[in-house]
Design a protein around this motif. Sequence first.
Motif, mmCIF file in Angstrom:
data_model
loop_
_atom_site.group_PDB
_atom_site.id
_atom_site.type_symbol
_atom_site.label_atom_id
_atom_site.label_comp_id
_atom_site.label_asym_id
_atom_site.label_seq_id
_atom_site.Cartn_x
_atom_site.Cartn_y
_atom_site.Cartn_z
ATOM 1 N N THR A 73 62.569 27.030 2.275
ATOM 2 C CA THR A 73 63.992 26.459 1.767
ATOM 3 C C THR A 73 65.127 27.379 2.185
ATOM 4 N N GLY A 74 66.289 27.035 2.076
ATOM 5 C CA GLY A 74 67.568 27.770 2.435
ATOM 6 C C GLY A 74 67.771 28.245 3.590
ATOM 7 N N GLY A 87 66.316 31.622 5.610
ATOM 8 C CA GLY A 87 65.741 30.807 4.435
ATOM 9 C C GLY A 87 64.600 31.628 3.670
ATOM 10 N N THR A 88 63.681 31.162 2.816
ATOM 11 C CA THR A 88 62.968 31.743 1.947
ATOM 12 C C THR A 88 61.241 30.956 2.182
ATOM 13 N N LYS A 141 70.585 28.487 6.564
ATOM 14 C CA LYS A 141 71.836 27.941 6.676
ATOM 15 C C LYS A 141 72.440 28.678 7.949
ATOM 16 N N SER A 159 71.488 32.605 6.777
ATOM 17 C CA SER A 159 70.479 32.796 6.013
ATOM 18 C C SER A 159 69.210 31.955 6.865
#
Length: 214
Positions: free
Chosen positions: A83-84, A75-76, A86, A73
């Motif tokens: 965030t996020g 992220g956002t 991975k 990911s």
Amino acid sequence: MENEKNSKVIAILALIVAVAGLGIGFAAFTSTLTISSSATVTPSDDTFKVVFDKEYETSGITCSPSGSASVSSSGTVDDTTITGIKVAFTKPGDSVTCTAQVKNSGEYEAYLNSITTGNLSCQKASESQATEGLVNEACKGIEATFTVGSDSATSKSSASESKSSIKGHTLSKSTSETVTIKIEYKSGSQQADGAFDVTIPQTSLSYSSADSAS
């Protein structure tokens, strides 16, 4: 009789002079008018606006793996947060580099004052048979570096390096600059004997309408 008349005239003249003198006295007074005022100007917070560019690379952020690393990911991206992210590593030498854009859409010149981070942490993954000691040693070889222009901060498992009191780092109105996030499992680091998770702490970029050098 003439003397009486003359004395009356003298008396009248003296009165006239006295009245004239009184008139002059009144005319000598002045009146001063004073105007005193104050005003308070409070600019709206909306006029200072430094945000992540959500339109950059269509999703606001892009991540590229190196070695045997992978990205699950990117992220956002919100106006003020990412965030996020991975990623997965399998061995020392793996890394992932993510880039985003910060834009100044406000009415003032903006200055980057600091990049603040903390220590990252590691723990063995759920159901992993990894040895805790080896996980701790492997964790020492993982770093996350946040770079904006020539200024950067690095998150480690210990002795993280924030960058405070940045001077002369300007982001002009209607311009953007790149933020790079590099997460790496440094070559030559200890390897663990099982899977483990790495948590990177919240990291802040602080922009202000005043240079910290001021």
